[in-house]
Motif scaffolding. Structure first.
Motif, PDB file in Angstrom:
ATOM      1  N   LEU A  50       0.820  -1.212   0.000  1.00 17.42           N
ATOM      2  CA  LEU A  50       0.000   0.000   0.000  1.00 17.42           C
ATOM      3  C   LEU A  50       0.854   1.262   0.000  1.00 17.42           C
ATOM      4  O   LEU A  50       0.453   2.296  -0.548  1.00 17.42           O
ATOM      5  N   GLU A  51       2.039   1.179   0.592  1.00 16.02           N
ATOM      6  CA  GLU A  51       2.955   2.326   0.531  1.00 16.02           C
ATOM      7  C   GLU A  51       3.438   2.531  -0.903  1.00 16.02           C
ATOM      8  O   GLU A  51       3.522   3.672  -1.385  1.00 16.02           O
ATOM      9  N   SER A  52       3.725   1.444  -1.602  1.00 16.59           N
ATOM     10  CA  SER A  52       4.177   1.567  -2.994  1.00 16.59           C
ATOM     11  C   SER A  52       3.068   2.119  -3.889  1.00 16.59           C
ATOM     12  O   SER A  52       3.339   2.748  -4.912  1.00 16.59           O
ATOM     13  N   GLU A  53       1.793   1.896  -3.496  1.00 10.99           N
ATOM     14  CA  GLU A  53       0.659   2.395  -4.265  1.00 10.99           C
ATOM     15  C   GLU A  53       0.286   3.830  -3.913  1.00 10.99           C
ATOM     16  O   GLU A  53      -0.525   4.444  -4.600  1.00 10.99           O
ATOM     17  N   GLY A  54       0.835   4.346  -2.811  1.00  8.44           N
ATOM     18  CA  GLY A  54       0.545   5.722  -2.430  1.00  8.44           C
ATOM     19  C   GLY A  54      -0.575   5.890  -1.423  1.00  8.44           C
ATOM     20  O   GLY A  54      -0.957   7.025  -1.111  1.00  8.44           O
ATOM     21  N   PHE A  55      -1.110   4.783  -0.894  1.00 13.76           N
ATOM     22  CA  PHE A  55      -2.167   4.883   0.114  1.00 13.76           C
ATOM     23  C   PHE A  55      -1.600   5.050   1.524  1.00 13.76           C
ATOM     24  O   PHE A  55      -2.287   5.525   2.425  1.00 13.76           O
ATOM     25  N   VAL A  56      -0.368   4.630   1.721  1.00 15.40           N
ATOM     26  CA  VAL A  56       0.258   4.627   3.040  1.00 15.40           C
ATOM     27  C   VAL A  56       1.609   5.316   2.952  1.00 15.40           C
ATOM     28  O   VAL A  56       2.301   5.222   1.925  1.00 15.40           O
ATOM     29  N   VAL A  57       1.986   6.019   4.004  1.00 12.45           N
ATOM     30  CA  VAL A  57       3.331   6.597   4.115  1.00 12.45           C
ATOM     31  C   VAL A  57       3.928   6.163   5.444  1.00 12.45           C
ATOM     32  O   VAL A  57       3.198   5.868   6.401  1.00 12.45           O
ATOM     33  N   THR A  58       5.248   6.102   5.508  1.00 10.75           N
ATOM     34  CA  THR A  58       5.937   5.785   6.755  1.00 10.75           C
ATOM     35  C   THR A  58       6.546   7.062   7.302  1.00 10.75           C
ATOM     36  O   THR A  58       7.298   7.751   6.608  1.00 10.75           O
ATOM     37  N   ARG A  59       6.193   7.379   8.544  1.00 11.27           N
ATOM     38  CA  ARG A  59       6.668   8.607   9.176  1.00 11.27           C
ATOM     39  C   ARG A  59       7.595   8.275  10.332  1.00 11.27           C
ATOM     40  O   ARG A  59       7.356   7.316  11.068  1.00 11.27           O
ATOM     41  N   ARG A  60       8.594   9.087  10.496  1.00  8.34           N
ATOM     42  CA  ARG A  60       9.547   8.903  11.587  1.00  8.34           C
ATOM     43  C   ARG A  60       8.824   9.030  12.934  1.00  8.34           C
ATOM     44  O   ARG A  60       8.015   9.934  13.124  1.00  8.34           O
ATOM     45  N   HIS A  61       9.103   8.115  13.800  1.00  2.66           N
ATOM     46  CA  HIS A  61       8.533   8.068  15.146  1.00  2.66           C
ATOM     47  C   HIS A  61       7.039   7.723  15.150  1.00  2.66           C
ATOM     48  O   HIS A  61       6.432   7.698  16.225  1.00  2.66           O
ATOM     49  N   ALA A  62       6.438   7.490  13.999  1.00  2.00           N
ATOM     50  CA  ALA A  62       5.009   7.157  13.967  1.00  2.00           C
ATOM     51  C   ALA A  62       4.740   5.846  13.246  1.00  2.00           C
ATOM     52  O   ALA A  62       3.760   5.170  13.529  1.00  2.00           O
ATOM     53  N   GLY A  63       5.604   5.501  12.296  1.00  2.00           N
ATOM     54  CA  GLY A  63       5.379   4.279  11.524  1.00  2.00           C
ATOM     55  C   GLY A  63       4.423   4.506  10.373  1.00  2.00           C
ATOM     56  O   GLY A  63       4.329   5.611   9.818  1.00  2.00           O
ATOM     57  N   ALA A  64       3.687   3.478  10.028  1.00  2.00           N
ATOM     58  CA  ALA A  64       2.781   3.544   8.879  1.00  2.00           C
ATOM     59  C   ALA A  64       1.565   4.404   9.210  1.00  2.00           C
ATOM     60  O   ALA A  64       0.950   4.263  10.268  1.00  2.00           O
ATOM     61  N   CYS A  65       1.219   5.298   8.276  1.00  2.00           N
ATOM     62  CA  CYS A  65       0.059   6.176   8.424  1.00  2.00           C
ATOM     63  C   CYS A  65      -0.669   6.248   7.086  1.00  2.00           C
ATOM     64  O   CYS A  65      -0.059   6.059   6.019  1.00  2.00           O
ATOM     65  N   VAL A  66      -1.958   6.523   7.127  1.00  2.00           N
ATOM     66  CA  VAL A  66      -2.706   6.758   5.889  1.00  2.00           C
ATOM     67  C   VAL A  66      -2.170   8.032   5.248  1.00  2.00           C
ATOM     68  O   VAL A  66      -1.966   9.045   5.923  1.00  2.00           O
ATOM     69  N   ALA A  67      -1.919   7.976   3.948  1.00  2.00           N
ATOM     70  CA  ALA A  67      -1.371   9.127   3.230  1.00  2.00           C
ATOM     71  C   ALA A  67      -2.371  10.283   3.221  1.00  2.00           C
ATOM     72  O   ALA A  67      -3.577  10.101   3.401  1.00  2.00           O
ATOM     73  N   GLU A  68      -1.848  11.479   3.004  1.00  2.00           N
ATOM     74  CA  GLU A  68      -2.669  12.688   2.897  1.00  2.00           C
ATOM     75  C   GLU A  68      -2.318  13.394   1.591  1.00  2.00           C
ATOM     76  O   GLU A  68      -1.526  14.332   1.567  1.00  2.00           O
ATOM     77  N   PRO A  69      -2.880  12.940   0.477  1.00  2.00           N
ATOM     78  CA  PRO A  69      -2.525  13.501  -0.831  1.00  2.00           C
ATOM     79  C   PRO A  69      -2.924  14.957  -0.948  1.00  2.00           C
ATOM     80  O   PRO A  69      -3.928  15.411  -0.379  1.00  2.00           O
ATOM     81  N   THR A  70      -2.123  15.704  -1.692  1.00  2.00           N
ATOM     82  CA  THR A  70      -2.414  17.114  -1.924  1.00  2.00           C
ATOM     83  C   THR A  70      -3.431  17.262  -3.050  1.00  2.00           C
ATOM     84  O   THR A  70      -3.715  16.310  -3.785  1.00  2.00           O
ATOM     85  N   GLU A  71      -3.969  18.460  -3.201  1.00  2.32           N
ATOM     86  CA  GLU A  71      -4.908  18.720  -4.294  1.00  2.32           C
ATOM     87  C   GLU A  71      -4.235  18.520  -5.648  1.00  2.32           C
ATOM     88  O   GLU A  71      -4.859  18.044  -6.597  1.00  2.32           O
ATOM     89  N   GLN A  72      -2.950  18.878  -5.736  1.00  6.52           N
ATOM     90  CA  GLN A  72      -2.240  18.697  -7.002  1.00  6.52           C
ATOM     91  C   GLN A  72      -2.081  17.229  -7.343  1.00  6.52           C
ATOM     92  O   GLN A  72      -2.255  16.811  -8.496  1.00  6.52           O
ATOM     93  N   GLU A  73      -1.781  16.409  -6.333  1.00  2.00           N
ATOM     94  CA  GLU A  73      -1.663  14.966  -6.564  1.00  2.00           C
ATOM     95  C   GLU A  73      -2.998  14.385  -7.010  1.00  2.00           C
ATOM     96  O   GLU A  73      -3.043  13.521  -7.890  1.00  2.00           O
ATOM     97  N   ALA A  74      -4.081  14.865  -6.407  1.00  2.00           N
ATOM     98  CA  ALA A  74      -5.409  14.392  -6.803  1.00  2.00           C
ATOM     99  C   ALA A  74      -5.726  14.797  -8.238  1.00  2.00           C
ATOM    100  O   ALA A  74      -6.249  14.006  -9.024  1.00  2.00           O
ATOM    101  N   ALA A  75      -5.398  16.036  -8.591  1.00  2.00           N
ATOM    102  CA  ALA A  75      -5.648  16.508  -9.956  1.00  2.00           C
ATOM    103  C   ALA A  75      -4.834  15.719 -10.974  1.00  2.00           C
ATOM    104  O   ALA A  75      -5.310  15.426 -12.075  1.00  2.00           O
TER     105      ALA A  75
END
Length: 234
Positions: A50-75
């Protein structure tokens, strides 16, 4: 029995797309394993996918989190789809089978019948099946995978308004199937381009009022459920 990671991946992705897990929320292996009734191993593998697909990101000190795409990425997703769906339609005109045509024509008949009866509840799902079948008819595994991923991500980021004249949309579907049946790749490409442009105008970005907090646990809106393991080998 070992539950395959792709089944867990599908379950997590579906919950992200449907909003069960809010954007920015943490996805801890322990909570996910308990939610889907699996061990942490397939959960870990699923999160990597899911991280490779862009649904998940890994954050320092937090681990896996749901991604927060920008408006530009959505467009960008809508623009990419406007390029790929016409390509898929052109390929389908060259590579479709009679089985593909049978399903496509059946979906068009169903859609047009529902429109005539004023039964609009199923039109969106019928339209999704139509475009999924059209992609399958392209005979290109890479293109099918890209279009499938695009559909998931667009459904996650956008709400789609019902067309004011749904009959017109199904007339376009019917014309597209006719072009595919004749093997007219350029006609299929042109019709798919027009159809995709019109469909894009009905997309509205989903609101994300809640800012993501990396330290938050997953925000689960539905009760715990197990992964569908139908067909999994023991």
């Amino acid at each position: 029995m070992r539950i395959p990671a792709h089944s867990v991946c599908t379950a997590i992705r579906d919950d992200i797309v449907s909003g069960v897990f809010e954007r920015g929320s943490r996805l801890t292996e322990e909570v996910l394993a308990r939610r889907y009734g699996v061990s942490r191993v397939p959960v870990r593998e699923a999160l990597r996918t899911l991280e490779s697909e862009g649904f998940v990101v890994t954050r320092r000190h937090a681990g896996a989190c749901v991604a927060e795409p920008t408006e530009q990425e959505a467009a960008d997703l809508l623009e990419i789809r406007m390029l790929l769906e016409p390509l898929g339609a052109a390929r389908a005109a060259q590579r479709r089978t009679e089985a593909h045509l049978k399903v496509l024509r059946g979906l068009v008949r169903l859609g047009q019948e529902r429109v005539r009866r004023g039964e609009g509840e199923d039109l969106r799902s019928l339209g999704g099946w139509f475009h999924e079948t059209l992609a399958q008819a392209s005979g290109s595994p890479a293109l099918i995978a890209l279009l499938t991923q695009l559909r998931h991500k667009i459904a996650w980021m956008y709400a789609v308004e019902q067309p004011a004249r749904p009959a017109d949309s199904w007339v376009e579907h019917g014309a597209l199937v006719d072009a595919v049946a004749r093997g007219d790749a350029e006609r299929a490409r042109a019709l798919a381009t027009l159809h995709t442009e019109r469909a894009t105008a009905a997309h509205r970005l989903r609101r994300t009022d809640r800012p993501g907090h990396a330290a938050d646990p997953p925000q689960v809106r539905t009760s715990q459920h197990a992964v569908n393991i139908a067909g999994v080998r023991h």
